[in-house]
Design an enzyme around this catalytic site. Structure first.
Site, mmCIF file in Angstrom:
data_model
loop_
_atom_site.group_PDB
_atom_site.id
_atom_site.type_symbol
_atom_site.label_atom_id
_atom_site.label_comp_id
_atom_site.label_asym_id
_atom_site.label_seq_id
_atom_site.Cartn_x
_atom_site.Cartn_y
_atom_site.Cartn_z
ATOM 1 N N GLU A 277 -12.505 39.559 5.972
ATOM 2 C CA GLU A 277 -11.079 39.732 5.649
ATOM 3 C C GLU A 277 -10.833 39.657 4.152
ATOM 4 O OE1 GLU A 277 -9.218 38.321 9.857
ATOM 5 O OE2 GLU A 277 -9.128 36.864 8.244
ATOM 6 N N PRO B 165 -26.471 41.582 3.000
ATOM 7 C CA PRO B 165 -25.652 42.300 2.018
ATOM 8 C C PRO B 165 -25.198 43.676 2.500
ATOM 9 C CG PRO B 165 -27.626 41.411 0.977
ATOM 10 C CD PRO B 165 -27.773 41.178 2.454
ATOM 11 N N LYS B 166 -25.973 44.284 3.395
ATOM 12 C CA LYS B 166 -25.594 45.623 3.846
ATOM 13 C C LYS B 166 -24.392 45.565 4.795
ATOM 14 C CE LYS B 166 -27.608 49.909 5.411
ATOM 15 N NZ LYS B 166 -28.855 50.611 5.693
#
Ligand SMILES: Cc1cc2nc3c(=O)[nH]c(=O)nc-3n(C[C@H](O)[C@H](O)[C@H](O)COP(=O)(O)OP(=O)(O)OC[C@H]3O[C@@H](n4cnc5c(N)ncnc54)[C@H](O)[C@@H]3O)c2cc1C
Ligand code: SF4
Lengths: 737, 316
Positions: free
Chosen positions: A697, A624-625
């Protein structure tokens, strides 16, 4: 390993290491200056000389004469290689459109025409200015708007589809629709503007070439470099362990690496070259400008019945269009549809992939059109999108999405952002001199499956070494690969060493198209499955279910230290992931809801973003980081696209005029006060054993339109021509005093 | 960059003489503009005379009640000086609106005054540019000119003076103090310091060859509200599309100069009488002789609206 049925439960699902917010393992090298970038690799080969590339001063024509004698005689100069030393252009690498070097013809501004090799950088640069070149200019085409009308229709990017992709009867349904929109929009040429320039060191050892470079796709580039230099692929080694950003600008080889190789041959010395910032903008690639046309028809209660989207872009001959209509094939339901692209020939530098190619400019337009349509319908923009959600490929209703939680993205986002406080009528909210507005947009970007291999070695001391030619372009690849290996082998993260970017390692997916994370970790997963089997065998386990946890291998009540398996020597396993047809059976995409609040200075028109939120549905989030970093970086890029970024075309001379970072503005810290990212984190068992999808993206997809829609909501002025700079709406702002 | 020689001057007279006597010599202060231009082969000095040891690094009170700012006082030091912040707020605000913290730590008062234009064609040595190469033509006319000048420009050059600090100095009626190679000192009103381009855009100021800036003096404080508003596409680290430096008195009278619009900080004193009537009354006169391009016509309205914001802020 072949992946052709949905993933069952596997060791990754334990989520002891994978899925945890983990700082980049290369972070300390980056922050202490010990992660050497291509141009800084002083120690890889001795006696490095410096190259300086000269770009053509015209956009189109022919070099009639070039005098390099003064440059050759200048202090410190070792060699000058001129494009005229070659009768014709060097062969094109696989993905290149513009020739990188060779021959007298100039096809675009700042095409490389010479390289000067000298003892020092300053000597090379000074000597380069002594080269005198005479040109015979020919007229060129530089104005997309002018060429657009006559531009031919381009082939569809999906070769199974016709150039004009039609479903149902668009014309009929559009004509019959009670509520309609018919608008034209524009997006500009953009530059990747990554921090690290294109840079390479090249050294020959006999007929063998090694390049230390900055490149996203090692395997492609090895092949392309061999093709361009007309040498066998086995003779080329490419090494690119650290990359200071690429955004698609380093997917393919560029003149830096070719000229370093040619220069090194001529000077009989290793040569290093970095492209200057102006050359990055006019010598390499950019995201092409588009002119897009959208028509939509809907019922009065807000259901889309017809949607047509066409996009015109330009490129050099044999170039490709910007695929700005792709998302429109998938994002919303509507029984009658039509999408196509037109491609004009332009004599500007090569247009090619830049982060979220197609979707980035496509969604800037589609999602602005959706905002306009929602207003015509009197429906809330969030609800309008929800109303037109689809769980199947709208062109092939028998083909479901593997997963699609767009509605949840939108609802969660609306709730967290305080969307209900938005005033539906634009121009109504003021705070002192500021006009305040909120905007939102949906985002979609596909999850692409592509094969990827890796090697993993259990060392005698129990450490594990991962090797793959995968690249880390600042995204966190080192870290997620280490997390994958740690999870699979049941060891802590600090027992994993990851080595990347060397073409001697197994070929990976590379980094691009947001496919890197899922595919490269899946490839490593496959190698780990093999290593687990080899370790179990070595330790004499015959059980089917062997556990790897806490540095131990356990089955049938027996538990052995993993290290013991390598007592007799390291154990190596190599494998890769290959995909069946799950991406044909299911449409695999990622989704986002973007929410933005802006303040527009009622006097000066300056737009400043106040806060941004993205809610992302992108499969399992491996880290998640690092994923958050990807998304906030992409949101920042989206802010640039919406508000400032534009390569200004000189339509007389045919080049991008603002070719430095002072004049090509990208957002600075002060532009981005507050960003929040929420991941829905639904593992997708159709994507890979990792159940992850791309995210790098997605963060860019839709955000530009959300900003544009917020500006409209703030001001009541609709600008359909990006970037939305104040000169385009200043005179329509309300009187202030 | 051309090879060059380098020397550190020990006295103002020596520095001035060295530049006057050596063909192609230039002064070097913080280097943040000159070195960039040298790397791009836009400036090609053969000799650099570094002036940083000359000691012009103090800000002192003048007998007249103003301040004398040494030519080498760094932009950061100048902006943060308590006297400047208190009495010449417009100057502090203008300086901190420019460049970045790192650059301002290095940039000097004299160097800032002499920073060169940011016309993109000036920056590309492949393009004709009368300023860079006199007589070669002007690529910006008919080209991409969104950032360029709307007033005071000429048929030879439509570039702007891009700086912020000097715009504030213009409303403050600063004086530029110099010493020439013969040791003669003079004081040039800031209004006469920068030149309009005319037929010679390569000549940007009225300094003589070898004339060294030693200080900038500010007259007695004006009182009133000091405002500098800089409009730009991104929130920081960008040159002005338009900027407004103003000192406005409680009765609504005041002074105003505009940046980002002309070859020099643009101030039309006679228009200032209209300040109490509001922005439009002023800008109509200030830009009466404007000749914008299609790309930059918006700057006229922007200047008016920005001044309106400044007046509103002063009233608040
Ligand atoms: C990325 C970037 C962004 C910037 N943004 C802004 C901005 O937003 N606003 C703004 O106003 N400025 C901006 N600047 C410009 C900056 O303010 C100038 O570069 C700086 O003030 C120049 O000061 P210096 O001391 O470094 O000058 P130098 O580069 O050393 O010299 C500049 C010129 O002055 C001459 N000179 C220096 N000292 C003397 C002297 N004592 N007597 C006579 N001649 C002298 C030199 O010969 C040279 O020609 C920016 C610069 C950069 C690089
Ligand atoms: S406007 Fe001035 S600086 Fe710009 S190209 Fe023309 S002459 Fe050169």
């Amino acid at each position: 390993m072949r992946f052709d049925t949905p993933a069952g439960t596997n060791p990754i699902d334990q989520l002891k290491v994978v899925g945890r917010a983990t700082s980049r393992i290369d972070g300390k090298f980056k922050t202490t200056g010990t992660a050497p970038y291509a141009y800084e690799r002083h120690d890889v080969v001795p006696n490095q000389a410096y190259g300086f590339v000269v770009g053509a001063a015209i956009a189109k024509g022919r070099i009639s004469a070039m005098n390099v004698e003064d440059a050759k005689a200048a202090p410190g100069v070792l060699a000058v290689v001129s494009t005229l030393d070659y009768a014709k252009p060097l062969p094109l690498g696989k993905m290149n459109i513009a020739h990188l070097f060779g021959g007298a013809d100039v096809a675009h501004y700042h095409q490389a025409i010479a390289v000067v090799i000298a003892e020092t950088f300053e000597q090379a640069r000074a000597a380069a200015s002594l080269i005198r070149t005479d040109y015979a200019r020919s007229p060129g085409k530089f104005d997309l708007a002018r060429e657009a009308a006559d531009a031919p229709i381009a082939p569809a990017s999906d070769k199974t589809k016709l150039p004009i992709d039609k479903v149902g009867d668009f014309a009929g349904a559009f004509a019959a629709a009670p509520v309609k929109l018919d608008q034209t929009y524009m997006t500009p040429d953009e530059s990747h503007a990554m921090m690290e320039p294109h840079a390479s060191i090249a050294a020959w050892d006999g007929d063998k070439l090694t390049v230390w470079t900055s490149n996203q796709m090692i395997h492609w580039s090895k092949g392309s470099l061999a093709t361009t230099l007309s040498i066998p692929e086995e003779k080329v080694r490419v090494d690119s362990p650290y990359i200071g950003g690429g955004f698609g600008g380093k997917l393919f080889i560029r003149s830096d690496v070719v000229l370093a190789a040619l220069g090194a041959k001529a000077a009989r010395r290793p040569v290093k070259i970095a492209l200057t910032r102006p050359l990055m903008m006019n010598n390499t690639t950019h995201r092409p400008a588009t002119i897009q046309h959208i028509r939509m028809g809907a019922t009065r209660d807000g259901r889309l019945t017809a949607i047509a989207h066409s996009s015109t872009s330009g490129n050099l001959p044999d170039g490709k269009p910007e695929t700005a209509v792709e998302q429109t094939k998938l994002l919303y339901a509507a029984a009658n549809r039509e999408t196509y692209m037109k491609l004009a020939t332009l004599d500007l530098p090569e247009g090619n992939a830049m982060r979220a190619p197609g979707e980035a400019p496509g969604l800037m337009v589609l999602e602005m059109a959706m905002d306009e349509m929602a207003e015509k319908l009197g429906v809330d923009p969030v609800e309008f999108r929800i109303l037109n959600d689809t769980q199947v490929d709208p062109e092939k209703p028998g083909r479901p999405f593997s997963q699609r939680h767009l509605v949840e993205c939108l609802r969660t986002g609306a709730e967290k952002f305080g969307w209900s406080k938005r005033h539906a009528t634009p121009g109504r909210v003021r705070e002192g001199r500021y006009l305040i507005g909120m905007g939102m947009a949906a985002g979609i970007r596909n999850n692409q499956l592509t094969k990827s291999a890796a090697r993993i070695k259990l060392e005698r001391d129990g450490r594990l070494t991962v090797e793959t030619d995968m690249t880390d372009i600042g995204t966190g690849t080192y870290t997620i690969l280490a997390q994958t290996a740690a999870e699979m082998m049941g060891v802590p993260l600090d027992r994993i060493d990851v080595k990347l970017g060397d073409s001697d390692f197994p070929a990976s997916s590379g980094s691009g198209g947001q496919w890197g994370a899922n595919n490269s970790t899946a490839g490593l997963y496959a190698a780990c499955v093999k290593l687990r089997a080899a370790v179990a065998r070595q330790l004499g386990f015959i059980e089917a279910d062997v556990q790897f946890a806490d540095g131990k291998v356990t089955a049938g009540g027996r538990s052995v230290d993993l290290r013991d398996a390598a007592r007799g020597g390291p154990i190596v396993a190599e494998d890769g992931i290959e995909y069946g047809t799950l991406d044909k059976q299911y449409q695999q995409s990622t989704f986002a809801g973007h929410f933005v609040e802006v303040a527009v200075d009622g006097y000066t028109g300056e737009t400043r973003i106040r806060r941004m939120l993205a809610v992302c549905d992108a499969g399992r989030i491996l880290n998640p980081k690092t994923a958050r970093s990807q998304v906030i970086g992409a949101m920042t890029m989206g802010a640039g696209a919406a508000l400032v970024e534009e390569l200004a075309v000189d339509k007389r001379f045919g080049f991008f005029v603002n070719h430095d970072l002072a004049s090509y503005e990208v957002p600075v810290h002060a532009d981005i006060p507050h960003q929040e990212v929420i991941f829905l984190d639904y593992p997708d068992d159709k994507s890979s054993p990792m159940k992850a999808k791309g995210v790098g993206e997605l963060g860019l997809c839709g955000v530009g339109a959300a900003i544009a829609n917020a500006i409209y909501n703030a001001t009541g002025v609709r600008v359909r021509d990006y970037p939305i700079t104040l000169d385009k709406y200043l005179e329509k702002l309300p009187e202030m005093s | 960059m051309k090879a060059f020689t380098y020397a550190r001057a020990k006295s103002a007279a020596e520095a001035a003489a060295a530049v006057a006597q050596t063909p192609g010599a230039k002064f070097l202060a913080g280097g943040t503009n000159l070195l960039d231009l040298m790397k791009l082969q836009i400036e090609t000095p053969t000799h650099l005379v570094d002036v940083q040891d000359l000691g012009f690094d103090k800000i002192e009170a003048t007998p007249e009640g103003g301040l004398r700012i040494g030519a080498l006082v760094r932009n950061t030091a100048l902006a943060s000086d308590p006297r400047v912040r208190r009495d010449y707020g417009v100057l502090t605000r203008a300086i901190v609106a420019g460049a970045s913290g790192q650059l301002r730590n290095k940039a000097t008062t004299a160097g800032n005054l002499l920073q060169r234009t940011r016309c993109p064609y000036f920056y590309d040595t492949n393009q004709p540019c009368n300023k860079r190469q006199p007589g070669s033509g002007c690529a910006a006319i008919g080209g991409y000119s969104r950032q360029l000048g709307v007033v005071g420009t000429s048929d030879a050059c439509i570039a702007t003076y891009p700086g912020d600090m000097a715009v504030a100095m213009r409303v403050l009626d600063a004086q530029v103090e110099t010493v020439d190679p013969a040791g003669a000192r003079r004081s040039i009103p800031i209004a006469d310091f920068h030149r309009l381009w005319g037929d010679t855009p390569q000549v940007e100021t009225n300094l003589k060859r070898g004339e060294l800036i030693t200080a900038v003096t500010l007259p007695r404080p004006l009182g009133g509200k000091h405002i500098y508003q800089k409009v730009r596409d991104r929130a920081s680290y960008a040159f002005a599309l338009v900027s407004v430096a103003a000192v406005i008195q409680p009765d609504g009278s005041g002074r105003v100069a505009f940046g980002g619009v002309a070859p020099k900080p643009w101030r039309v004193e006679t228009a200032e009488a209209a300040m109490p009537q509001g922005a439009k009354a002023v800008t109509t006169q200030v830009f009466a002789v404007a000749r914008p391009t299609n790309d930059n016509r918006f700057k006229l309205l922007l200047a008016e609206r920005t001044l309106a914001a400044v007046i509103a802020e002063a009233r608040a």
